[in-house]
Design an enzyme around this catalytic site. Structure first.
Site, PDB file in Angstrom:
ATOM      1  N   ASP A  18       0.826  -1.223   0.000  1.00 51.68           N
ATOM      2  CA  ASP A  18       0.000   0.000   0.000  1.00 51.68           C
ATOM      3  C   ASP A  18       0.851   1.261   0.000  1.00 51.68           C
ATOM      4  O   ASP A  18       0.356   2.366   0.208  1.00 51.68           O
ATOM      5  CB  ASP A  18      -0.939   0.004   1.211  1.00 51.68           C
ATOM      6  CG  ASP A  18      -0.164  -0.029   2.529  1.00 51.68           C
ATOM      7  OD1 ASP A  18       1.087  -0.057   2.483  1.00 51.68           O
ATOM      8  OD2 ASP A  18      -0.806  -0.021   3.596  1.00 51.68           O
ATOM      9  N   ASP A  75      25.901  31.882  -1.549  1.00 55.73           N
ATOM     10  CA  ASP A  75      24.508  31.801  -1.086  1.00 55.73           C
ATOM     11  C   ASP A  75      24.357  30.619  -0.139  1.00 55.73           C
ATOM     12  O   ASP A  75      25.229  29.737  -0.099  1.00 55.73           O
ATOM     13  CB  ASP A  75      23.567  31.652  -2.295  1.00 55.73           C
ATOM     14  CG  ASP A  75      22.209  32.295  -2.048  1.00 55.73           C
ATOM     15  OD1 ASP A  75      21.882  32.570  -0.879  1.00 55.73           O
ATOM     16  OD2 ASP A  75      21.481  32.523  -3.033  1.00 55.73           O
ATOM     17  N   LYS A 109      18.003  42.294  -3.753  1.00 53.96           N
ATOM     18  CA  LYS A 109      17.159  41.291  -4.442  1.00 53.96           C
ATOM     19  C   LYS A 109      15.686  41.555  -4.160  1.00 53.96           C
ATOM     20  O   LYS A 109      15.312  41.802  -3.022  1.00 53.96           O
ATOM     21  CB  LYS A 109      17.535  39.886  -3.976  1.00 53.96           C
ATOM     22  CG  LYS A 109      16.657  38.781  -4.565  1.00 53.96           C
ATOM     23  CD  LYS A 109      17.308  37.416  -4.435  1.00 53.96           C
ATOM     24  CE  LYS A 109      16.687  36.579  -3.353  1.00 53.96           C
ATOM     25  NZ  LYS A 109      17.253  35.224  -3.303  1.00 53.96           N
ATOM     26  N   ASP A 152      21.883  38.611  -1.964  1.00 57.70           N
ATOM     27  CA  ASP A 152      20.869  39.403  -1.250  1.00 57.70           C
ATOM     28  C   ASP A 152      21.370  39.826   0.131  1.00 57.70           C
ATOM     29  O   ASP A 152      22.353  39.300   0.646  1.00 57.70           O
ATOM     30  CB  ASP A 152      19.531  38.653  -1.152  1.00 57.70           C
ATOM     31  CG  ASP A 152      19.673  37.293  -0.501  1.00 57.70           C
ATOM     32  OD1 ASP A 152      20.384  37.194   0.514  1.00 57.70           O
ATOM     33  OD2 ASP A 152      19.079  36.320  -1.009  1.00 57.70           O
ATOM     34  N   ARG A 210      12.166  39.509  -4.781  1.00 60.21           N
ATOM     35  CA  ARG A 210      11.597  38.253  -5.283  1.00 60.21           C
ATOM     36  C   ARG A 210      10.247  38.542  -5.927  1.00 60.21           C
ATOM     37  O   ARG A 210       9.374  39.139  -5.311  1.00 60.21           O
ATOM     38  CB  ARG A 210      11.462  37.224  -4.147  1.00 60.21           C
ATOM     39  CG  ARG A 210      11.053  35.863  -4.659  1.00 60.21           C
ATOM     40  CD  ARG A 210      11.347  34.735  -3.689  1.00 60.21           C
ATOM     41  NE  ARG A 210      12.707  34.217  -3.710  1.00 60.21           N
ATOM     42  CZ  ARG A 210      13.237  33.498  -4.683  1.00 60.21           C
ATOM     43  NH1 ARG A 210      12.537  33.235  -5.785  1.00 60.21           N
ATOM     44  NH2 ARG A 210      14.469  33.062  -4.585  1.00 60.21           N
TER      45      ARG A 210
HETATM   46  C1  R5P Z   1      16.963  33.154  -0.291  1.00 59.47           C
HETATM   47  O1  R5P Z   1      16.722  33.862   0.678  1.00 59.47           O
HETATM   48  C2  R5P Z   1      18.101  32.203  -0.299  1.00 59.47           C
HETATM   49  O2  R5P Z   1      19.216  32.724   0.365  1.00 59.47           O
HETATM   50  C3  R5P Z   1      18.489  31.806  -1.711  1.00 59.47           C
HETATM   51  O3  R5P Z   1      18.991  32.939  -2.387  1.00 59.47           O
HETATM   52  C4  R5P Z   1      17.319  31.257  -2.475  1.00 59.47           C
HETATM   53  O4  R5P Z   1      16.675  30.264  -1.737  1.00 59.47           O
HETATM   54  C5  R5P Z   1      17.769  30.721  -3.810  1.00 59.47           C
HETATM   55  O5  R5P Z   1      16.648  30.269  -4.489  1.00 59.47           O
HETATM   56  P1  R5P Z   1      16.654  30.138  -6.066  1.00 59.47           P
HETATM   57  O6  R5P Z   1      17.835  29.286  -6.452  1.00 59.47           O
HETATM   58  O7  R5P Z   1      15.329  29.444  -6.350  1.00 59.47           O
HETATM   59  O8  R5P Z   1      16.700  31.508  -6.641  1.00 59.47           O
END
Ligand code: R5P
Length: 291
Positions: free
Chosen positions: A35, A214, A185, A162, A187
């Site tokens: 299952d 990052d 940055k 960012d 979003r």
């Molecule tokens: C955001 O605050 C993180 O530090 C990364 O910059 C983010 O998660 C990266 O995501 P992606 O690769 O989708 O742009």
């Protein structure tokens, strides 16, 4: 001490066991019932032992496997269970952004710590999330591992895509003795971002070899846009480094089209996995065992 590696973190768990002086290492048996329910079984003599359970929670299945493994380890009579979650999924929803939402990071902390004596994770989206645990919780950093790697490369400048990454890039810059700054940055949605240079850039990027730093590379949108912007401003070489490389869909290929080298740690298996956080995690575990 025994180390057990869940299916999401087998290779890293083995590296951790080596760092712990070749501690006995095991991989659980896993299968699915007809299952589709998950079945796990841990082997080895765990009675009265300290057990380190390593499992990143990138997918919901990884999380479920971890919960089952914790219970199995307790059933096997372990003295203490140290749960290592190298990549802690859901950590980015660390607050309620809109009414009706959960604080997902908190919800996961509560469950992950249930059968744990202590939890160790790596570079949480926000270190504040550590306060959601009621048991001892520790955060290793992927920065030293990445810094060991970047130290061998010829770089002029480090850039965070960012402002949220300022502490990270500053710490990396200290270790590598390089200048740094952070981009602005915005979003747009979960796959699109807009990036710009800050109003006062401490140095020109013209003719420079730049490394983007990052915590997570997910869709790759952030790194791709940051690399395009820096190239437009005259950077000659761009590399990108992160702790957690999710590289969703074709993210790795899209990044490679605009970035020279891509580096990540081994908190998740991926094509950029070039630095290990095993020594950094093992250091914390050694302190836990003694203390
Ligand atoms: C955001 O605050 C993180 O530090 C990364 O910059 C983010 O998660 C990266 O995501 P992606 O690769 O989708 O742009």
């Amino acid at each position: 001490m025994h180390v057990i590696g869940g299916t999401a973190s087998t290779a890293l768990a083995e590296r951790i066991s080596r760092e712990l002086g070749n501690a006995p290492f095991g991989i659980p048996f896993t299968k699915r019932f007809p299952d589709d329910e998950m079945y796990v079984r841990v082997g080895g003599r765990l009675e009265g032992e300290d057990v380190v359970l390593v499992q990143s929670t990138r997918t919901d299945n990884d999380f479920l496997e971890l919960i089952l493994l914790e219970d199995a380890v307790r059933e096997a009579g372990a003295r203490r269970t140290f749960v290592v979650v190298p990549y802690f999924g859901y950590a980015r929803q660390d607050r309620r952004f809109f009414p009706g939402e959960p604080v997902s990071a908190r919800a996961l902390c509560r469950h992950v710590e249930l059968d744990a004596d202590a939890v160790v994770t790596v570079d949480l989206h926000s270190s504040q999330t550590l306060t959601q645990f009621t048991k001892p919780a520790f955060e290793a950093s992927g920065i030293p591992a990445i810094a060991r790697l970047l130290a061998e490369r010829s770089l002029d400048l480090l850039v965070s895509p960012d402002k949220g990454g300022v502490d990270r890039v500053r710490r990396m810059a200290q270790l590598l003795d390089k200048p740094w700054f952070a981009l602005e940055k915005r979003r747009i949605d979960s796959e699109h971002v807009e990036l710009s240079l800050p109003s006062s850039v401490p140095m020109s990027v013209e003719g420079k070899n730049v490394a983007l730093i990052d915590d997570v590379i997910s869709t790759g949108g952030t790194i791709v846009e940051a690399a395009k912007l820096l190239k437009k401003k005259g950077a000659v070489g761009i590399s990108a480094a992160c702790t957690h490389g999710l590289f969703l869909k074709d993210a790795f290929e899209r990044i490679k089209a605009v970035v020279g080298d891509v580096y990540s740690t081994d908190t998740l298996g991926n094509p950029a996995e070039k630095a290990s956080v095993a020594p950094d995690i093992a250091q914390i575990l050694q302190r836990l065992v003694v203390g």
